[in-house]
Every structure is written in C-alpha cells, then in structure tokens.
Design a protein around this motif. Structure first.
Motif, PDB file in Angstrom:
ATOM      1  N   ALA A  88      15.510  49.393  11.668  1.00  0.00           N
ATOM      2  CA  ALA A  88      14.946  48.408  10.941  1.00  0.00           C
ATOM      3  C   ALA A  88      13.280  47.838  12.233  1.00  0.00           C
ATOM      4  N   ILE A  89      12.523  47.363  11.355  1.00  0.00           N
ATOM      5  CA  ILE A  89      10.804  47.259  12.586  1.00  0.00           C
ATOM      6  C   ILE A  89      10.941  45.922  11.784  1.00  0.00           C
ATOM      7  N   THR A  90      10.331  44.956  12.545  1.00  0.00           N
ATOM      8  CA  THR A  90      10.128  43.740  12.151  1.00  0.00           C
ATOM      9  C   THR A  90       7.992  43.613  12.208  1.00  0.00           C
ATOM     10  N   ILE A  91       7.648  42.697  10.938  1.00  0.00           N
ATOM     11  CA  ILE A  91       5.546  43.227  10.800  1.00  0.00           C
ATOM     12  C   ILE A  91       5.638  42.826  12.462  1.00  0.00           C
ATOM     13  N   GLY A  92       5.206  42.557  13.422  1.00  0.00           N
ATOM     14  CA  GLY A  92       5.045  42.985  14.543  1.00  0.00           C
ATOM     15  C   GLY A  92       5.407  44.091  15.255  1.00  0.00           C
ATOM     16  N   GLY A  93       6.498  45.150  14.907  1.00  0.00           N
ATOM     17  CA  GLY A  93       6.640  46.139  15.426  1.00  0.00           C
ATOM     18  C   GLY A  93       7.978  46.624  15.937  1.00  0.00           C
ATOM     19  N   SER A  94       8.698  45.452  16.125  1.00  0.00           N
ATOM     20  CA  SER A  94       9.709  45.537  16.942  1.00  0.00           C
ATOM     21  C   SER A  94      11.025  46.215  16.422  1.00  0.00           C
ATOM     22  N   THR A  95      12.101  46.730  16.876  1.00  0.00           N
ATOM     23  CA  THR A  95      12.536  48.002  16.736  1.00  0.00           C
ATOM     24  C   THR A  95      14.168  47.764  16.689  1.00  0.00           C
ATOM     25  N   ASN A  96      14.630  48.092  16.054  1.00  0.00           N
ATOM     26  CA  ASN A  96      16.424  48.662  16.304  1.00  0.00           C
ATOM     27  C   ASN A  96      17.150  49.510  15.448  1.00  0.00           C
ATOM     28  N   TYR A  97      17.551  50.115  16.633  1.00  0.00           N
ATOM     29  CA  TYR A  97      18.006  51.223  16.286  1.00  0.00           C
ATOM     30  C   TYR A  97      19.418  51.236  16.274  1.00  0.00           C
ATOM     31  N   ALA A  98      20.557  51.583  15.511  1.00  0.00           N
ATOM     32  CA  ALA A  98      21.682  52.311  15.622  1.00  0.00           C
ATOM     33  C   ALA A  98      22.224  52.715  17.207  1.00  0.00           C
ATOM     34  N   SER A  99      23.664  52.733  17.644  1.00  0.00           N
ATOM     35  CA  SER A  99      23.469  53.364  19.054  1.00  0.00           C
ATOM     36  C   SER A  99      23.587  55.440  18.659  1.00  0.00           C
ATOM     37  N   SER A 100      24.418  55.442  16.583  1.00  0.00           N
ATOM     38  CA  SER A 100      24.371  56.526  17.195  1.00  0.00           C
ATOM     39  C   SER A 100      23.423  57.593  16.244  1.00  0.00           C
ATOM     40  N   VAL A 101      21.889  56.679  16.126  1.00  0.00           N
ATOM     41  CA  VAL A 101      20.615  57.877  16.204  1.00  0.00           C
ATOM     42  C   VAL A 101      19.473  57.574  16.887  1.00  0.00           C
ATOM     43  N   LYS A 102      19.469  56.670  18.120  1.00  0.00           N
ATOM     44  CA  LYS A 102      18.759  56.126  18.978  1.00  0.00           C
ATOM     45  C   LYS A 102      19.339  57.344  20.242  1.00  0.00           C
ATOM     46  N   GLY A 103      17.379  57.944  20.237  1.00  0.00           N
ATOM     47  CA  GLY A 103      16.777  58.827  20.536  1.00  0.00           C
ATOM     48  C   GLY A 103      16.182  60.179  19.628  1.00  0.00           C
ATOM     49  N   ARG A 104      16.944  60.208  18.441  1.00  0.00           N
ATOM     50  CA  ARG A 104      16.743  60.843  17.089  1.00  0.00           C
ATOM     51  C   ARG A 104      16.079  60.654  16.283  1.00  0.00           C
ATOM     52  N   PHE A 105      16.381  59.177  15.552  1.00  0.00           N
ATOM     53  CA  PHE A 105      15.578  58.815  14.606  1.00  0.00           C
ATOM     54  C   PHE A 105      14.110  57.751  14.621  1.00  0.00           C
ATOM     55  N   THR A 106      13.371  57.798  14.437  1.00  0.00           N
ATOM     56  CA  THR A 106      12.120  56.932  14.420  1.00  0.00           C
ATOM     57  C   THR A 106      11.666  55.928  13.273  1.00  0.00           C
ATOM     58  N   ILE A 107      11.833  54.784  13.620  1.00  0.00           N
ATOM     59  CA  ILE A 107      11.254  53.961  12.431  1.00  0.00           C
ATOM     60  C   ILE A 107       9.489  53.452  12.750  1.00  0.00           C
ATOM     61  N   SER A 108       9.070  53.189  11.947  1.00  0.00           N
ATOM     62  CA  SER A 108       7.666  52.931  11.239  1.00  0.00           C
ATOM     63  C   SER A 108       7.286  52.046  10.094  1.00  0.00           C
ATOM     64  N   ARG A 109       6.140  51.601  10.550  1.00  0.00           N
ATOM     65  CA  ARG A 109       5.603  50.659   8.899  1.00  0.00           C
ATOM     66  C   ARG A 109       3.991  50.836   9.229  1.00  0.00           C
ATOM     67  N   ASP A 110       3.721  51.337   8.288  1.00  0.00           N
ATOM     68  CA  ASP A 110       1.868  51.369   7.134  1.00  0.00           C
ATOM     69  C   ASP A 110       2.170  49.403   7.088  1.00  0.00           C
ATOM     70  N   ASN A 111       1.633  48.725   7.624  1.00  0.00           N
ATOM     71  CA  ASN A 111       2.085  47.091   6.810  1.00  0.00           C
ATOM     72  C   ASN A 111       0.405  47.185   5.813  1.00  0.00           C
ATOM     73  N   ALA A 112      -0.352  47.837   5.971  1.00  0.00           N
ATOM     74  CA  ALA A 112      -1.223  47.705   5.098  1.00  0.00           C
ATOM     75  C   ALA A 112      -0.570  48.513   3.513  1.00  0.00           C
ATOM     76  N   LYS A 113       0.214  49.512   3.693  1.00  0.00           N
ATOM     77  CA  LYS A 113       0.652  49.852   2.511  1.00  0.00           C
ATOM     78  C   LYS A 113       2.027  49.759   1.795  1.00  0.00           C
TER      79      LYS A 113
END
Length: 122
Positions: A50-75
């Motif tokens: 998950a990712i907040t509007i400010g860019g803070s992220t949270n990952y499940a332990s099983s995917v840390k280091g393998r998955f990356t979440i990002s967002r484009d607020n303008a889009k």
C-alpha cells in the motif's frame, strides 16, 4: 463513485517479472491511499502493498525486497512492480483505493477493482 481498472496480469515463469497498473476514475475529492491485495484459491484476501498520497509504503513480509509499489498522483494511478516472482505469488490481485468523495459533508469511499490474475509457473 470511484472506478478502478487494473491491467498487467498474466502468466510468467518463476523468477520473472510483471508490472500491474491500476487507474482510478470517477468523481472524488481525493485518493488518500492505494494498495494491492491478493487472494489465492482457498485463502483469504491479504494485503500485498500500500502507498499513501504522501508516498509512505507498506509491504507484506513475503514480498519485501521483490515488489515495489509506486503511484502517479497526477494520473490517479498506482503500480506494482513484481520481480523474482514465485509460484506462491499466484493469485488474483485486486487494486484498492480509499479517500474522500466530498469534504462537506464528509463522505469517504473504499473502492475495489475487478481483479487481475497473476499466475507464476515453476
């Protein structure tokens, strides 16, 4: 209301990569947080990232280091880059968005996409 449309799922071999996208549309005041959940057959839906509007992220332990979440607020779009995929990552992946439809009066929403299948073969 808020509509979420996911794309990018598919079939990949173990060790491969996929990138999921989720675009939000509709009438809303803000998107405060966006995230990806997954549900494998016979299992409960679980948070992947998950990712907040400010860019803070949270990952499940099983995917840390393998998955990356990002967002484009303008889009109004969130992405999930999945690397080093494993067969246990196989699931339907759902996009989620939470925010405000209006501020006065305050009206919140918690919307889900239709899901996209990710299958990782061994």
């Amino acid at each position: 209301q808020v509509q979420l449309v996911e794309s990018g799922g598919g079939l990949v071999q173990a060790g491969g990569s996929l990138r999921l996208s989720c675009a939000a549309s509709g009438r809303f005041f803000s998107i405060n947080a966006m995230g990806w959940y997954r549900q494998a057959p016979g299992k409960q839906r679980e948070l992947v990232a998950a990712i907040t509007i400010g860019g803070s992220t949270n990952y499940a332990s099983s995917v840390k280091g393998r998955f990356t979440i990002s967002r484009d607020n303008a889009k109004n779009t969130v992405y999930l880059q999945m690397n080093s995929l494993k067969p246990e990552d196989t699931a339907v992946y759902y996009c989620n968005a939470q925010g405000l439809i209006a501020t006065i009066p305050r009206a919140e929403y918690d919307s889900w996409g239709q899901g996209t299948q990710v299958t990782v073969s061994s």
